[in-house]
Design an enzyme around this catalytic site. Sequence first.
Site, PDB file in Angstrom:
ATOM      1  N   ASP A  77       0.861  -1.182   0.000  1.00 26.91           N
ATOM      2  CA  ASP A  77       0.000   0.000   0.000  1.00 26.91           C
ATOM      3  C   ASP A  77       0.895   1.228   0.000  1.00 26.91           C
ATOM      4  OD1 ASP A  77      -1.679   2.127   0.584  1.00 26.91           O
ATOM      5  OD2 ASP A  77      -2.875   1.025   2.037  1.00 26.91           O
ATOM      6  N   LYS A 115      12.863  11.505  -5.449  1.00 24.76           N
ATOM      7  CA  LYS A 115      13.944  12.427  -5.052  1.00 24.76           C
ATOM      8  C   LYS A 115      15.161  11.640  -4.570  1.00 24.76           C
ATOM      9  CE  LYS A 115      14.826  16.295  -1.876  1.00 24.76           C
ATOM     10  NZ  LYS A 115      15.715  15.632  -0.896  1.00 24.76           N
ATOM     11  N   TYR A 152     -12.292  12.215  -4.855  1.00 20.61           N
ATOM     12  CA  TYR A 152     -11.441  11.832  -5.986  1.00 20.61           C
ATOM     13  C   TYR A 152     -10.883  13.074  -6.684  1.00 20.61           C
ATOM     14  CZ  TYR A 152      -9.995   9.552 -10.352  1.00 20.61           C
ATOM     15  OH  TYR A 152      -9.274   9.094 -11.432  1.00 20.61           O
TER      16      TYR A 152
END
Length: 328
Positions: free
Chosen positions: A57, A106, A146
């Site tokens: 997840d 990054k 959303y």
Amino acid sequence: MRKVLITGGAGFLGSHLCDKFIDEGYHVICMDNLITGDQSNIEHLLSHERFQFIYHDVTEFVSIEGDLDYILHFASPASPIDYLKIPIQTLKVGSLGTHNLLGLAKAKNACILIASTSEVYGDPLEHPQSEEYYGNVNVIGPRGVYDEAKRFQESITMAYNRFHGLQTRIVRIFNTYGPRMRLNDGRVIPAFIGQILRGEPLTIFGDGKQTRSFCYIDDQIEGIYRLLFSSYELPVNIGNPKEITIIDLAKEMEKLSSQSIKFNFKDLPKDDPLQRQPDISLAKKLLNWEPAVDRAEGIEKTINYFMNLPKEALYKTEHKRFEKHIKR
């Protein structure tokens, strides 16, 4: 060997992206927690020497060993049925998940492409929608979980781009269809196909005069791929500009199915956009891209795909791990 991480890689778009990058010679890491994705979408890749599946997840800390060249962040519920049932998880994957992946990009000095959506335009007052349009979104409406997740996703991506100098890409995806979609996830074309194959009336919300523009999966994947390898860092619309009303789409699919079909009209959902059509002038100029697959051809391919699935697939609604995420 070049390495790419694709989050949401067992989903509809993600699994096709996995195929694309395998075909292009990449080592592909597919990451998915299978809330709305399905491992059957990547079953054919599991034994491939350049493919790796990680069950995870992305709202939790993300760590990948070794070098990483590209990240494509496609983890997110994308259908109304899904994000209305798991609204908090939808917001978390757009915010916490995106933050985690930007941090990973990054750390690895990787280029990251973020999957945004035409829903950032809300119920648009500008038509067709260009990238310069800021949108008309109800932030506290049911669809806001959303829409706002994706708008925040774009904002934090550009913050990392400007503050950290991170290489970023943002694709605004318009309605896309094709093999591997879930028939019962609330999106128009798979919903119609499922109802046709089950011998049910086609559900039409409102009077059916609202418009959508549908892009076949192969065209969408090609547009995303070209955007990743461009040097453009602001959002780009990728979709098919050929607009059609929902009622005309229903009639078109009735004709393609060669059977008489009844229509079942229901109330229009709250904040459901009345118009949706991409302005793809930028994609044409920047990427030399535009859709190549005609809608009738694409729908026929999609229908044939679903006709060859086991009969129980026509009635499947939720995935095994879906329910446990509802209260999170």
